[in-house]
Scaffold this motif. Structure first.
Motif, short mmCIF file in Angstrom:
data_model
loop_
_atom_site.label_atom_id
_atom_site.label_comp_id
_atom_site.label_asym_id
_atom_site.label_seq_id
_atom_site.Cartn_x
_atom_site.Cartn_y
_atom_site.Cartn_z
N ARG A 109 0.76 -1.36 0.03
CA ARG A 109 0.01 -0.11 0.05
C ARG A 109 0.88 1.20 -0.14
O ARG A 109 2.02 1.25 0.66
CB ARG A 109 -1.10 -0.12 1.16
N SER A 110 0.52 2.32 -0.78
CA SER A 110 1.43 3.56 -0.96
C SER A 110 0.75 4.66 -0.25
O SER A 110 -0.61 4.71 -0.16
CB SER A 110 1.50 3.93 -2.60
N PRO A 198 -11.57 -2.84 0.51
CA PRO A 198 -12.23 -1.59 -0.05
C PRO A 198 -11.14 -0.15 0.03
O PRO A 198 -10.25 -0.29 0.68
CB PRO A 198 -13.23 -1.11 1.25
N SER A 199 -11.35 0.28 -1.07
CA SER A 199 -10.48 1.76 -1.31
C SER A 199 -11.25 2.83 -0.85
O SER A 199 -12.45 2.65 0.01
CB SER A 199 -10.12 1.62 -2.77
N ARG A 200 -10.79 4.01 -1.19
CA ARG A 200 -11.39 5.31 -0.58
C ARG A 200 -11.69 6.49 -1.79
O ARG A 200 -10.53 6.64 -2.45
CB ARG A 200 -10.33 5.96 0.28
N PHE A 222 -5.61 1.94 -2.28
CA PHE A 222 -5.68 0.77 -2.81
C PHE A 222 -4.76 -0.09 -2.25
O PHE A 222 -3.53 0.28 -1.79
CB PHE A 222 -5.40 0.40 -4.29
N ASP A 223 -5.10 -1.72 -2.20
CA ASP A 223 -3.96 -2.45 -1.49
C ASP A 223 -3.01 -3.03 -2.55
O ASP A 223 -3.10 -4.06 -2.89
CB ASP A 223 -4.81 -3.61 -0.80
N ALA A 227 -7.50 -5.39 -8.74
CA ALA A 227 -8.20 -5.33 -9.80
C ALA A 227 -9.21 -4.16 -9.91
O ALA A 227 -9.45 -3.53 -11.02
CB ALA A 227 -9.09 -6.63 -9.73
N THR A 228 -9.52 -3.71 -8.83
CA THR A 228 -10.39 -2.57 -8.78
C THR A 228 -9.49 -1.16 -9.05
O THR A 228 -10.00 -0.51 -10.00
CB THR A 228 -10.70 -2.26 -7.33
N SER A 229 -8.16 -1.06 -8.79
CA SER A 229 -7.51 -0.08 -9.20
C SER A 229 -7.26 0.06 -10.84
O SER A 229 -7.19 1.07 -11.32
CB SER A 229 -6.21 0.15 -8.41
#
Length: 260
Positions: A109-110, A198-200, A222-223, A227-229
């Motif tokens: 995670r960044s 979950p992301s933000r 994002f972790d 796939a979501t990013s």
């Protein structure tokens, strides 16, 4: 749009956008090094080109610690495309408008944002807020004409649907009407994104004069390279350009929704 075309007219600036498309969030030093095979520009020369791109809103910057990171903003390019691409061609072109890629290959995670978008809207912050918080207007601008149901309170749920199928589950983390809305974002339209944490998503609205505002949307937390990013870069440019049209004109910019 003149400033967009002027910014894109120089090959160095187009190369900068290509570099950010390959890996977003680069610092000035990283861009300077990456440009060396293409130009003999000094550091000051690179900064001048970055300033032109930033003034055309094709590039956004965010401070992370002591460093300034640069992000590709595809929204102005999407607005140009929306003006001239026909409705018949749009479904094919939409598949190629994922101009934002991942920040880095580090799977950890960044602290740097993953996706940052900015656009200016000729409307008051309240007028924009009223559209964003009206579930009846969600399908008039959202990607795939999604609908939504929301409990408008901190901790409340906001759920997006395609037909009767739930595709995104959100929780309201923070609200400051009409300036700031923060949501958790858990995509559920396919097994790969449903497996992600979950992301933000943060919506920030700043007034400009008496009848305009700047909207900044940041999708981060994002972790790693999830796939979501990778998926959301296709939806945000469309949704934001449709939102701008709706708020400014009162008329929806309709796109055919796929079968649920």
């Amino acid at each position: 749009m003149d400033d967009v075309f002027a910014a894109l007219s120089h090959p160095v600036r187009r190369t900068v956008l290509d570099l950010l498309r390959e890996r977003d969030g680069r610092t000035l030093g990283e861009l300077e090094q990456a440009l060396k095979p293409h130009t003999t520009l000094t550091r000051f020369g690179v900064m001048k080109h970055l300033k032109v791109l930033e003034e055309a809103h094709l590039l956004l910057t965010r401070k992370v610690g002591r460093e300034k990171h640069h992000y590709l903003n595809p929204v102005p390019i999407r607005l140009v495309a929306d003006r001239w691409i026909s409705r018949y061609a749009e479904p094919h072109v939409a598949a190629m408008t994922g101009l934002k890629l991942l920040l880095e290959t580090n799977p950890m995670r960044s602290t740097a944002p993953k996706h940052v978008y900015e656009l200016f809207i000729k409307a008051t912050p309240q007028a924009l807020w009223d559209v964003l918080t009206d579930d009846t207007k969600t399908p008039l601008y959202e990607h795939f004409n999604m609908t939504s149901r929301t409990e408008w309170r901190p901790g409340g749920a906001r759920t997006y649907y395609m037909g009767d199928r739930q595709v995104i589950a959100c929780t309201i983390l923070d609200m400051d009407p009409p300036h700031r809305l923060v949501l958790s974002f858990h995509a559920q339209w396919a097994p790969d994104v449903a497996a992600d944490q979950p992301s933000r998503v943060t919506w920030e609205i700043a007034p400009i004069g008496t009848d305009a505002c700047k909207l900044t949307l940041t999708h981060n937390d994002f972790d790693g390279e999830t796939a979501t990013s990778k998926a959301v870069v296709h939806g945000w440019p469309e949704g934001l350009s449709r939102l701008k049209t709706l708020v400014e004109t009162g008329e929806p910019f309709q796109l055919a929704a796929p079968a649920a």
